[in-house]
Design an enzyme around this catalytic site. Structure first.
Site, PDB file in Angstrom:
ATOM      1  N   ARG A 163     -29.687 -13.848  -1.634  1.00 52.98           N
ATOM      2  CA  ARG A 163     -29.509 -13.007  -2.824  1.00 52.98           C
ATOM      3  C   ARG A 163     -30.437 -11.788  -2.819  1.00 52.98           C
ATOM      4  O   ARG A 163     -30.903 -11.339  -3.867  1.00 52.98           O
ATOM      5  CB  ARG A 163     -29.743 -13.797  -4.120  1.00 52.98           C
ATOM      6  N   SER A 212     -25.196 -16.953 -12.070  1.00 47.36           N
ATOM      7  CA  SER A 212     -26.452 -17.703 -12.047  1.00 47.36           C
ATOM      8  C   SER A 212     -27.574 -16.846 -12.611  1.00 47.36           C
ATOM      9  O   SER A 212     -27.688 -15.670 -12.271  1.00 47.36           O
ATOM     10  CB  SER A 212     -26.825 -18.088 -10.613  1.00 47.36           C
ATOM     11  N   GLU A 282     -32.320 -14.254 -10.768  1.00 47.28           N
ATOM     12  CA  GLU A 282     -31.256 -13.658  -9.949  1.00 47.28           C
ATOM     13  C   GLU A 282     -30.661 -12.478 -10.717  1.00 47.28           C
ATOM     14  O   GLU A 282     -30.330 -11.454 -10.135  1.00 47.28           O
ATOM     15  CB  GLU A 282     -30.172 -14.688  -9.634  1.00 47.28           C
TER      16      GLU A 282
HETATM   17  N1  EPU Z   1     -26.053 -29.755 -10.665  1.00 47.31           N
HETATM   18  C1  EPU Z   1     -26.368 -30.590 -11.683  1.00 47.31           C
HETATM   19  N2  EPU Z   1     -26.309 -30.117 -12.980  1.00 47.31           N
HETATM   20  C2  EPU Z   1     -25.954 -28.849 -13.276  1.00 47.31           C
HETATM   21  C3  EPU Z   1     -25.637 -27.976 -12.220  1.00 47.31           C
HETATM   22  C4  EPU Z   1     -25.687 -28.453 -10.914  1.00 47.31           C
HETATM   23  O1  EPU Z   1     -26.696 -31.750 -11.463  1.00 47.31           O
HETATM   24  O2  EPU Z   1     -25.933 -28.484 -14.449  1.00 47.31           O
HETATM   25  C5  EPU Z   1     -26.072 -30.263  -9.281  1.00 47.31           C
HETATM   26  C6  EPU Z   1     -24.653 -30.364  -8.726  1.00 47.31           C
HETATM   27  O3  EPU Z   1     -24.058 -31.582  -9.068  1.00 47.31           O
HETATM   28  C7  EPU Z   1     -24.887 -30.207  -7.236  1.00 47.31           C
HETATM   29  C8  EPU Z   1     -26.120 -29.306  -7.143  1.00 47.31           C
HETATM   30  O4  EPU Z   1     -26.740 -29.366  -8.431  1.00 47.31           O
HETATM   31  O5  EPU Z   1     -25.189 -31.447  -6.661  1.00 47.31           O
HETATM   32  C9  EPU Z   1     -25.761 -27.884  -6.778  1.00 47.31           C
HETATM   33  O6  EPU Z   1     -24.909 -27.324  -7.750  1.00 47.31           O
HETATM   34  P1  EPU Z   1     -23.756 -26.246  -7.382  1.00 47.31           P
HETATM   35  O7  EPU Z   1     -22.894 -26.784  -6.291  1.00 47.31           O
HETATM   36  O8  EPU Z   1     -23.118 -25.845  -8.651  1.00 47.31           O
HETATM   37  O9  EPU Z   1     -24.530 -25.064  -6.716  1.00 47.31           O
HETATM   38  P2  EPU Z   1     -25.707 -24.162  -7.238  1.00 47.31           P
HETATM   39  O10 EPU Z   1     -26.827 -24.295  -6.285  1.00 47.31           O
HETATM   40  O11 EPU Z   1     -26.020 -24.431  -8.656  1.00 47.31           O
HETATM   41  C10 EPU Z   1     -24.978 -22.016  -5.937  1.00 47.31           C
HETATM   42  C11 EPU Z   1     -24.988 -20.543  -6.241  1.00 47.31           C
HETATM   43  C12 EPU Z   1     -23.709 -20.124  -6.951  1.00 47.31           C
HETATM   44  C13 EPU Z   1     -22.502 -20.533  -6.132  1.00 47.31           C
HETATM   45  C14 EPU Z   1     -22.558 -22.049  -5.919  1.00 47.31           C
HETATM   46  C15 EPU Z   1     -21.413 -22.563  -5.086  1.00 47.31           C
HETATM   47  C16 EPU Z   1     -27.281 -19.836  -6.624  1.00 47.31           C
HETATM   48  C17 EPU Z   1     -28.335 -19.541  -7.630  1.00 47.31           C
HETATM   49  N3  EPU Z   1     -26.109 -20.223  -7.095  1.00 47.31           N
HETATM   50  O12 EPU Z   1     -25.065 -22.708  -7.181  1.00 47.31           O
HETATM   51  O13 EPU Z   1     -23.740 -18.705  -7.029  1.00 47.31           O
HETATM   52  O14 EPU Z   1     -21.298 -20.184  -6.803  1.00 47.31           O
HETATM   53  O15 EPU Z   1     -23.788 -22.365  -5.232  1.00 47.31           O
HETATM   54  O16 EPU Z   1     -21.497 -22.111  -3.779  1.00 47.31           O
HETATM   55  O17 EPU Z   1     -27.511 -19.694  -5.420  1.00 47.31           O
HETATM   56  C18 EPU Z   1     -24.382 -16.853  -8.406  1.00 47.31           C
HETATM   57  O18 EPU Z   1     -25.202 -16.584  -7.544  1.00 47.31           O
HETATM   58  O19 EPU Z   1     -24.242 -16.157  -9.441  1.00 47.31           O
HETATM   59  C19 EPU Z   1     -23.556 -18.055  -8.249  1.00 47.31           C
HETATM   60  C20 EPU Z   1     -22.738 -18.466  -9.196  1.00 47.31           C
END
Ligand code: EPU
Length: 285
Positions: A163, A212, A282
């Site tokens: 990012r 995010s 972010e």
């Molecule tokens: N999780 C929870 N509770 C929550 C949210 C997530 O337990 O409220 C757990 C999920 O179950 C999962 C893990 O955390 O096991 C990761 O969650 P998720 O797959 O939603 O991925 P993320 O790390 O939260 C990142 C990016 C997103 C992108 C997704 C999917 C960042 C900050 N965010 O989210 O990017 O869409 O992966 O690839 O890197 C963005 O940057 O604006 C964005 C939306």
């Protein structure tokens, strides 16, 4: 002047958050000449400026912005495909490239399905999923910087990170060249559908948000930390930590930037206290 000028324009009209006070001027430029001319005038007059893109990763203050918010119009919204490469204006949407790749049986952009914003914004923040980023597709980027002028940078010469990118704050992204390769259209469609379904289930895509709010710290997900702390559903004014995903703060109607910032501070404080982790933003403030 090849563009449109809107004085005292509420930025809430130009951000996905639907939040933000007035910019002194909101200017849509339609050509490279108009953009570089405008930036040069801002620099000469010592007026701050910034590129808004689609306003999808920004929280504009309630007091507004005492400068020029620049959006890219006509000449920056084109997408061409030549010799295995996309030539895309920085004002085109990332989703238009995802769709165009699919239409041409090309692969490599499935990760970006459902990601809002323009190419310029996507490049500056190296948008992507957890493990696939737009930078892996970049052959070259054309930028303008006051004092230096126009330059075409090779993708390999740009420093990309999670990012983040090495474009300077006063460097405007104009156009980019992206690589794509032939792919099985059914495989491309399946991957796009799977990515979209996963995000529709886990992210509040239909509500006004900035995506995010925080970057994930090394090795974990902020969403999970916020969830573990029981902070989902916390409300401040019109803003609320999403029940679907802890790293999204939604505008439930009438939220101010102050409401969102208060929730951000609360989350940072609680996460620091519980995990000793300092969260990095972010969203652009
Ligand atoms: N999780 C929870 N509770 C929550 C949210 C997530 O337990 O409220 C757990 C999920 O179950 C999962 C893990 O955390 O096991 C990761 O969650 P998720 O797959 O939603 O991925 P993320 O790390 O939260 C990142 C990016 C997103 C992108 C997704 C999917 C960042 C900050 N965010 O989210 O990017 O869409 O992966 O690839 O890197 C963005 O940057 O604006 C964005 C939306």
């Amino acid at each position: 002047f090849d563009g449109d000028v809107y004085p005292n324009e509420p930025m809430s009209r130009h951000t996905t958050y639907r939040i933000g006070g007035p910019a002194r001027f909101f200017v849509r430029v339609n050509s490279v000449g108009a953009l570089t001319g405008l930036i040069d005038v801002c620099v000469a007059e010592d007026v701050p400026w910034f590129m808004v893109g689609r306003g999808s990763n920004v929280l504009v203050a309630d007091e507004g912005f005492a400068g020029v918010a620049v959006a890219l119009g006509r000449d920056f919204r084109t997408t061409r495909f030549e010799e295995g490469r996309f030539l895309v204006g920085a004002g085109a949407t990332l989703s238009s490239v995802v769709q165009e790749a699919f239409r041409r049986n090309l692969g490599g952009f499935e990760f970006a399905v459902g990601t809002p914003g323009t190419l310029g914004g996507a490049l500056r923040m190296n948008a992507g999923s957890r493990d696939e980023w737009i930078s892996s597709r970049v052959v070259s980027v054309t930028t303008y910087r006051p004092g230096r002028g126009l330059a075409r940078l090779r993708g390999d010469d740009i420093a990309w990170g999670y990012r983040t990118s090495s474009f300077a704050d006063d460097e405007a992204i104009l156009e980019c060249e992206l690589s794509a390769e032939a792919a099985d259209p059914f495989a491309v469609r399946d991957k796009m559908e799977a990515n979209l379904a996963r995000r529709q289930q886990s992210q509040p895509l239909a509500e006004p948000t900035c995506g995010s709010v925080f970057k994930n710290p090394e090795g974990t997900s902020v969403g999970r930390l916020i969830d573990e702390l029981g902070l989902k559903g916390t409300v401040c004014g019109g803003a609320c930590i999403s029940e679907l995903h802890g790293n999204f703060i939604v505008n439930r109607g009438g939220a101010t930037a102050t409401d969102v910032r208060a929730l951000m501070e609360h989350v940072r404080h609680r996460v620091r206290e519980a995990y000793g982790v300092d969260l990095a933003c972010e969203v652009r403030l």
